[in-house]
Design an enzyme around this catalytic site. Structure first.
Site, PDB file in Angstrom:
ATOM      1  N   GLN A 189      -3.765   6.662  -3.293  1.00 61.41           N
ATOM      2  CA  GLN A 189      -3.782   7.827  -2.406  1.00 61.41           C
ATOM      3  C   GLN A 189      -4.370   9.070  -3.078  1.00 61.41           C
ATOM      4  O   GLN A 189      -4.474  10.118  -2.438  1.00 61.41           O
ATOM      5  CB  GLN A 189      -2.371   8.142  -1.907  1.00 61.41           C
ATOM      6  CG  GLN A 189      -1.775   7.089  -1.006  1.00 61.41           C
ATOM      7  CD  GLN A 189      -2.516   6.943   0.317  1.00 61.41           C
ATOM      8  OE1 GLN A 189      -3.307   7.800   0.706  1.00 61.41           O
ATOM      9  NE2 GLN A 189      -2.254   5.855   1.015  1.00 61.41           N
TER      10      GLN A 189
ATOM     11  N   CYS B 169       3.317  -0.819   4.475  1.00 64.59           N
ATOM     12  CA  CYS B 169       3.850  -2.058   3.899  1.00 64.59           C
ATOM     13  C   CYS B 169       5.369  -2.176   4.083  1.00 64.59           C
ATOM     14  O   CYS B 169       5.966  -3.164   3.676  1.00 64.59           O
ATOM     15  CB  CYS B 169       3.513  -2.133   2.408  1.00 64.59           C
ATOM     16  SG  CYS B 169       1.738  -2.155   2.079  1.00 64.59           S
TER      17      CYS B 169
ATOM     18  N   THR C  47      -2.877  -3.903  -3.959  1.00 67.83           N
ATOM     19  CA  THR C  47      -1.710  -4.701  -4.322  1.00 67.83           C
ATOM     20  C   THR C  47      -2.030  -5.626  -5.487  1.00 67.83           C
ATOM     21  O   THR C  47      -1.267  -5.723  -6.459  1.00 67.83           O
ATOM     22  CB  THR C  47      -1.228  -5.518  -3.108  1.00 67.83           C
ATOM     23  OG1 THR C  47      -0.697  -4.615  -2.130  1.00 67.83           O
ATOM     24  CG2 THR C  47      -0.153  -6.516  -3.495  1.00 67.83           C
TER      25      THR C  47
ATOM     26  N   HIS D 174     -10.405   1.100   1.168  1.00 62.76           N
ATOM     27  CA  HIS D 174     -10.174   1.447   2.571  1.00 62.76           C
ATOM     28  C   HIS D 174      -9.353   2.715   2.771  1.00 62.76           C
ATOM     29  O   HIS D 174      -9.068   3.104   3.888  1.00 62.76           O
ATOM     30  CB  HIS D 174      -9.550   0.260   3.327  1.00 62.76           C
ATOM     31  CG  HIS D 174      -8.096   0.019   3.046  1.00 62.76           C
ATOM     32  ND1 HIS D 174      -7.102   0.385   3.924  1.00 62.76           N
ATOM     33  CD2 HIS D 174      -7.477  -0.586   2.015  1.00 62.76           C
ATOM     34  CE1 HIS D 174      -5.929   0.027   3.441  1.00 62.76           C
ATOM     35  NE2 HIS D 174      -6.135  -0.567   2.280  1.00 62.76           N
TER      36      HIS D 174
END
Length: 336
Positions: free
Chosen positions: A150, A287, A68, A172
């Protein structure tokens, strides 16, 4: 437990945990004494690992606290910011204009300074033609950023081949530990820091670097990625016979993400019922917090609130797919 929500987060790998624990003993990388310089060497080795995965130079890698932040940093430029309707909120909410991905080039304005286009859609697994976009805008003085959170560790992220100026990655999603990400910033590209207060990370991300998290990120990136494409193929093979009324959301190009539209069954309800049976999936982006997905609406999905996302990762097997289909059948029987 059958964990099929790797797009939300992956369990930390042993290599990442070991690297994290080892780096806890290191000093501040900005300290001039011997222990500080030892920490600096580990930091730069870790940076070089991430750079090598992208065919980039180490000095082009900026570490941040997460994807983010990296996305927001990439878009912190003057001028018009154009993006697509498929983006993660950290891009969508920092842009000026949202365009249909198929009309992106036609939406460019005279003052467009940067285009951001997601590489792999986190909700559907669709792969966007980043290299083609780069070719379309070459020579127009427009920066190209891609959110590759991704994509990194799943498909080719060679920044030279793609022709991007900026790229976001996150630890992560590949077996690293939450709390660190990286932004590739091509040499010569000028963006502004989100805040001031230090000279770390080429002055773009002030604050002491989290060396344990960065070392764990590099350790995760060095591991051989798991090929989960056969699991998606196996699921696609089972669905027509086992669950013929389930609709496959178009565009599942990535090797680890697929979205399914369920008949008469809200996605959040399905997620909870599956969870009660020990099968863990999601109802979209982690999210989204239960809101109707603007991504699925933009794609024309008829019942976006009835969609679940399945994302595979290390440790998943065909037996997990069998159990998913079986459990999903039990859920859907209650809505017939």
């Amino acid at each position: 437990m059958i964990y099929l929500d790797h797009a939300a987060t992956t369990p930390p790998s042993k290599a990442a945990i070991d690297a994290f624990n080892n780096a806890l003993e290191y000093a501040n990388p900005s300290s001039l004494h011997g222990q500080g310089q030892k920490a600096r060497k580990l930091l730069e080795r870790s940076r070089a690992v991430i750079a090598e995965k992208l065919n980039a130079a180490p000095e082009e890698i900026i570490f941040t606290s997460g994807g983010t932040e990296a996305n927001a940093l990439a878009l912190n430029v003057s001028g018009h910011k154009l993006t697509t309707e498929l983006e993660h909120p950290s891009v969508r909410e920092n842009a000026d204009t949202l365009a249909n991905p198929y009309q992106l080039i036609g939406t460019i304005q005279d003052n467009t300074a940067i285009i951001s286009c997601i590489y792999v859609c986190n909700e559907t697994g669709s792969i966007q033609p980043i290299a083609d976009i780069a070719k379309e805008i070459k020579g127009r003085g427009i920066l190209l950023h891609t959110d590759a959170v991704q994509a990194f560790g799943k498909i080719d992220c060679n920044v030279k081949k793609l022709g991007v100026d900026l790229m976001t990655m996150s630890a992560h999603k590949i077996g690293g530990i939450r709390g660190v990400a990286a932004l590739y910033v091509r040499k010569g590209v000028k963006i502004k820091p989100l805040w001031l207060g230090g000279g770390q990370e080429n002055g773009l991300r002030p604050g002491t670097e989290s060396l344990p998290l960065i070392a764990a990120f590099a350790a995760a990136a060095q591991r051989e990625s798991t090929d989960t494409r056969p699991l998606i193929d196996y699921l696609l093979e089972l669905l027509p016979n086992k669950l013929p009324n389930v609709i496959i959301v178009p565009g599942h190009g990535a090797p680890h993400i697929i979205a399914l539209e369920l008949p008469r069954c809200p996605g959040q309800v399905a997620v909870r019922m599956l969870s009660d049976m020990g099968v863990y999936v999601s109802s979209g982006s982690a999210c989204s917090r239960g809101k109707t997905s603007p991504v699925l609406k933009a794609l024309g999905v008829k019942q976006p609130d009835n969609v679940i996302r399945i994302s595979f990762g290390e440790g998943n097997t065909k037996e997990d797919v069998d159990e998913l289909v079986k459990a999903l059948g039990i859920v859907l029987e209650k809505f017939i």
